[in-house]
Motif scaffolding. Structure first.
Motif, PDB file in Angstrom:
ATOM      1  N   ASP A  17      12.112  -1.117 -12.813  1.00 18.00           N
ATOM      2  CA  ASP A  17      10.763  -0.610 -12.574  1.00 18.00           C
ATOM      3  C   ASP A  17       9.847  -1.713 -12.057  1.00 18.00           C
ATOM      4  O   ASP A  17       9.904  -2.856 -12.518  1.00 18.00           O
ATOM      5  N   VAL A  18       9.004  -1.356 -11.106  1.00 16.00           N
ATOM      6  CA  VAL A  18       8.095  -2.304 -10.469  1.00 16.00           C
ATOM      7  C   VAL A  18       6.664  -1.847 -10.717  1.00 16.00           C
ATOM      8  O   VAL A  18       6.332  -0.688 -10.437  1.00 16.00           O
ATOM      9  N   PRO A  19       5.805  -2.717 -11.230  1.00 16.68           N
ATOM     10  CA  PRO A  19       4.396  -2.324 -11.392  1.00 16.68           C
ATOM     11  C   PRO A  19       3.681  -2.301 -10.046  1.00 16.68           C
ATOM     12  O   PRO A  19       3.830  -3.208  -9.235  1.00 16.68           O
ATOM     13  N   ALA A  20       2.908  -1.270  -9.828  1.00 19.29           N
ATOM     14  CA  ALA A  20       2.083  -1.217  -8.625  1.00 19.29           C
ATOM     15  C   ALA A  20       0.967  -2.243  -8.733  1.00 19.29           C
ATOM     16  O   ALA A  20       0.522  -2.596  -9.827  1.00 19.29           O
ATOM     17  N   LEU A  21       0.513  -2.741  -7.598  1.00 21.78           N
ATOM     18  CA  LEU A  21      -0.607  -3.675  -7.573  1.00 21.78           C
ATOM     19  C   LEU A  21      -1.916  -2.926  -7.821  1.00 21.78           C
ATOM     20  O   LEU A  21      -1.995  -1.701  -7.636  1.00 21.78           O
ATOM     21  N   PRO A  22      -2.961  -3.622  -8.249  1.00 23.95           N
ATOM     22  CA  PRO A  22      -4.254  -2.959  -8.448  1.00 23.95           C
ATOM     23  C   PRO A  22      -4.692  -2.193  -7.204  1.00 23.95           C
ATOM     24  O   PRO A  22      -4.614  -2.700  -6.089  1.00 23.95           O
ATOM     25  N   GLY A  23      -5.123  -0.973  -7.412  1.00 26.87           N
ATOM     26  CA  GLY A  23      -5.569  -0.132  -6.313  1.00 26.87           C
ATOM     27  C   GLY A  23      -4.491   0.778  -5.755  1.00 26.87           C
ATOM     28  O   GLY A  23      -4.798   1.800  -5.136  1.00 26.87           O
ATOM     29  N   GLN A  24      -3.214   0.425  -5.957  1.00 22.30           N
ATOM     30  CA  GLN A  24      -2.153   1.237  -5.363  1.00 22.30           C
ATOM     31  C   GLN A  24      -1.967   2.566  -6.079  1.00 22.30           C
ATOM     32  O   GLN A  24      -1.614   3.567  -5.454  1.00 22.30           O
ATOM     33  N   GLY A  25      -2.209   2.597  -7.397  1.00 24.19           N
ATOM     34  CA  GLY A  25      -2.118   3.858  -8.119  1.00 24.19           C
ATOM     35  C   GLY A  25      -3.159   4.849  -7.620  1.00 24.19           C
ATOM     36  O   GLY A  25      -2.866   6.023  -7.384  1.00 24.19           O
ATOM     37  N   HIS A  26      -4.378   4.380  -7.431  1.00 20.04           N
ATOM     38  CA  HIS A  26      -5.436   5.243  -6.891  1.00 20.04           C
ATOM     39  C   HIS A  26      -5.075   5.704  -5.485  1.00 20.04           C
ATOM     40  O   HIS A  26      -5.267   6.881  -5.145  1.00 20.04           O
ATOM     41  N   TYR A  27      -4.565   4.790  -4.688  1.00 17.20           N
ATOM     42  CA  TYR A  27      -4.183   5.144  -3.309  1.00 17.20           C
ATOM     43  C   TYR A  27      -3.117   6.238  -3.311  1.00 17.20           C
ATOM     44  O   TYR A  27      -3.229   7.225  -2.562  1.00 17.20           O
ATOM     45  N   LYS A  34      -0.029  11.975  -3.933  1.00 18.25           N
ATOM     46  CA  LYS A  34       1.343  11.907  -4.398  1.00 18.25           C
ATOM     47  C   LYS A  34       1.390  12.031  -5.913  1.00 18.25           C
ATOM     48  O   LYS A  34       0.389  11.822  -6.612  1.00 18.25           O
ATOM     49  N   GLY A  35       2.570  12.347  -6.431  1.00 18.41           N
ATOM     50  CA  GLY A  35       2.756  12.481  -7.866  1.00 18.41           C
ATOM     51  C   GLY A  35       4.058  11.852  -8.306  1.00 18.41           C
ATOM     52  O   GLY A  35       4.837  11.320  -7.492  1.00 18.41           O
ATOM     53  N   GLU A  36       4.318  11.882  -9.590  1.00 18.24           N
ATOM     54  CA  GLU A  36       5.533  11.297 -10.139  1.00 18.24           C
ATOM     55  C   GLU A  36       6.763  11.945  -9.502  1.00 18.24           C
ATOM     56  O   GLU A  36       6.842  13.157  -9.334  1.00 18.24           O
ATOM     57  N   GLY A  37       7.717  11.099  -9.118  1.00 22.66           N
ATOM     58  CA  GLY A  37       8.931  11.576  -8.469  1.00 22.66           C
ATOM     59  C   GLY A  37       8.877  11.548  -6.959  1.00 22.66           C
ATOM     60  O   GLY A  37       9.922  11.636  -6.301  1.00 22.66           O
ATOM     61  N   ASP A  38       7.687  11.413  -6.376  1.00 26.52           N
ATOM     62  CA  ASP A  38       7.570  11.381  -4.915  1.00 26.52           C
ATOM     63  C   ASP A  38       8.085  10.051  -4.354  1.00 26.52           C
ATOM     64  O   ASP A  38       8.067   9.017  -5.023  1.00 26.52           O
ATOM     65  N   ALA A  39       8.509  10.095  -3.108  1.00 30.44           N
ATOM     66  CA  ALA A  39       9.133   8.934  -2.467  1.00 30.44           C
ATOM     67  C   ALA A  39       8.097   7.934  -1.994  1.00 30.44           C
ATOM     68  O   ALA A  39       7.002   8.297  -1.531  1.00 30.44           O
ATOM     69  N   ARG A  51      13.889   2.055  -0.591  1.00 27.60           N
ATOM     70  CA  ARG A  51      13.458   3.413  -0.924  1.00 27.60           C
ATOM     71  C   ARG A  51      13.242   3.457  -2.431  1.00 27.60           C
ATOM     72  O   ARG A  51      14.042   2.923  -3.202  1.00 27.60           O
ATOM     73  N   ALA A  52      12.179   4.111  -2.827  1.00 25.86           N
ATOM     74  CA  ALA A  52      11.855   4.160  -4.247  1.00 25.86           C
ATOM     75  C   ALA A  52      11.151   5.487  -4.541  1.00 25.86           C
ATOM     76  O   ALA A  52      10.857   6.270  -3.637  1.00 25.86           O
ATOM     77  N   ARG A  53      10.885   5.707  -5.811  1.00 25.80           N
ATOM     78  CA  ARG A  53      10.117   6.878  -6.217  1.00 25.80           C
ATOM     79  C   ARG A  53       9.041   6.439  -7.209  1.00 25.80           C
ATOM     80  O   ARG A  53       9.135   5.367  -7.812  1.00 25.80           O
ATOM     81  N   ILE A  54       8.041   7.269  -7.322  1.00 21.98           N
ATOM     82  CA  ILE A  54       6.982   6.998  -8.287  1.00 21.98           C
ATOM     83  C   ILE A  54       7.496   7.369  -9.670  1.00 21.98           C
ATOM     84  O   ILE A  54       7.863   8.526  -9.917  1.00 21.98           O
ATOM     85  N   GLY A  55       7.541   6.395 -10.566  1.00 18.12           N
ATOM     86  CA  GLY A  55       8.022   6.659 -11.925  1.00 18.12           C
ATOM     87  C   GLY A  55       6.929   7.235 -12.795  1.00 18.12           C
ATOM     88  O   GLY A  55       7.078   8.313 -13.376  1.00 18.12           O
ATOM     89  N   THR A  56       5.814   6.534 -12.888  1.00 22.77           N
ATOM     90  CA  THR A  56       4.650   7.019 -13.638  1.00 22.77           C
ATOM     91  C   THR A  56       3.404   6.806 -12.790  1.00 22.77           C
ATOM     92  O   THR A  56       3.334   5.883 -11.981  1.00 22.77           O
ATOM     93  N   LEU A  57       2.425   7.681 -13.010  1.00 24.02           N
ATOM     94  CA  LEU A  57       1.169   7.585 -12.257  1.00 24.02           C
ATOM     95  C   LEU A  57       0.051   8.048 -13.166  1.00 24.02           C
ATOM     96  O   LEU A  57      -0.041   9.225 -13.510  1.00 24.02           O
ATOM     97  N   ARG A  58      -0.776   7.089 -13.584  1.00 18.93           N
ATOM     98  CA  ARG A  58      -1.893   7.373 -14.475  1.00 18.93           C
ATOM     99  C   ARG A  58      -3.150   6.709 -13.920  1.00 18.93           C
ATOM    100  O   ARG A  58      -3.310   5.489 -14.014  1.00 18.93           O
ATOM    101  N   LYS A  59      -4.023   7.489 -13.311  1.00 13.56           N
ATOM    102  CA  LYS A  59      -5.248   6.980 -12.709  1.00 13.56           C
ATOM    103  C   LYS A  59      -4.920   5.848 -11.734  1.00 13.56           C
ATOM    104  O   LYS A  59      -4.271   6.065 -10.722  1.00 13.56           O
ATOM    105  N   ASP A  60      -5.327   4.607 -12.068  1.00 15.86           N
ATOM    106  CA  ASP A  60      -5.106   3.511 -11.126  1.00 15.86           C
ATOM    107  C   ASP A  60      -3.807   2.761 -11.406  1.00 15.86           C
ATOM    108  O   ASP A  60      -3.484   1.807 -10.720  1.00 15.86           O
ATOM    109  N   LYS A  61      -3.040   3.166 -12.377  1.00 14.19           N
ATOM    110  CA  LYS A  61      -1.816   2.460 -12.735  1.00 14.19           C
ATOM    111  C   LYS A  61      -0.602   3.293 -12.359  1.00 14.19           C
ATOM    112  O   LYS A  61      -0.593   4.512 -12.525  1.00 14.19           O
TER     113      LYS A  61
END
Length: 241
Positions: A17-27, A34-39, A51-61
């Motif tokens: 798992d890779v943490p998104a950088l600040p701002g990328q969750g909001h983007y 996009k939502g969890e599971g999207d490419a 190639r990756a997928r979104i594992g978790t998405l909570r506001k900006d994280k």
């Protein structure tokens, strides 16, 4: 919809798992819808594109899950830009276009006739990151700390510098570059030109050669982008099929 492409700082490996950088969750969530599971596509300048997928998405994280490498890492040509800082909009435009053109590093150099005396390196790095995400390059250009021209020359590693000369007789950039290979650097001065003592200091450097950038006087931002295009076409990765 297109697959978002993001630069990350963490290592890229299968299932890590890779943490998104600040701002990328909001983007991802609010801008791209996009939502969890999207490419998504990820790159970090070291491990190619994944190639990756979104594992978790909570506001900006967000966390991102790499699944397979889509492109291996490849080194780009070591073509550098030394540039007297421009006003904000013009400087940001040059950084964006230089990134798209594949420049390896951007070195702001402070000159006697420059109109800007300081550089927001973090802002320029963000501009470069966004441009790299959009243009599908696998790394980011380095934004070097701004240095006085003389200090920059003293610290230089000897890589040939091609000085864009707006006046006077000099071989064309294309003539100077013919048959040469990177590393190469292009130096573009301020709108008002270099001061006489700066030109004298440059002339004393064995690594510096003056070049003509065509029959017309160019704005500094135009000269930087046009010069980089010539370097890439003749000595860079534009020659790669």
């Amino acid at each position: 919809m297109s697959i978002p492409r993001l630069f990350v700082e963490a290592d890229l490996a299968l299932g890590e798992d890779v943490p998104a950088l600040p701002g990328q969750g909001h983007y991802l969530g609010q801008v791209m819808r996009k939502g969890e599971g999207d490419a998504v596509l990820l790159f970090n300048g070291r491990h190619g594109e994944w190639r990756a997928r979104i594992g978790t998405l909570r506001k900006d994280k967000a966390t991102l899950v790499p699944e397979s490498q889509s492109r291996p890492q490849a080194a780009g040509p070591d073509i550098r830009l030394l540039l007297a800082p421009l006003k904000r909009d013009a400087m940001e435009w040059v950084v964006e276009k230089a990134t798209e053109l594949g420049v390896a590093s951007i070195h702001p150099v402070l000159t006697a006739r420059g109109v800007v005396g300081r550089v927001n390196e973090q802002r320029l790095a963000a501009i470069a990151r966004e441009a790299a995400e959009q243009c599908e390059r696998l790394d980011l250009p380095r934004i070097a700390p701004a240095l006085d021209l003389h200090r920059a020359l003293d610290a230089w590693d000897g890589t040939p510098i091609l000085l864009g000369h707006e006046r006077g007789a000099a071989p064309s950039l294309a003539q100077r570059v013919a048959g040469r290979a990177p590393p190469l650097a292009l130096l573009i001065g301020p709108e008002g030109g270099f001061a006489p003592e700066e030109l004298q200091a440059l002339a004393r450097r064995s690594c510096v050669s003056s070049v003509a950038l065509g029959p017309r006087i160019l704005r500094a931002e135009t000269a930087a982008v046009a010069g980089l295009a010539v370097l890439q076409a003749m000595a860079g990765d534009w020659t790669v099929a």
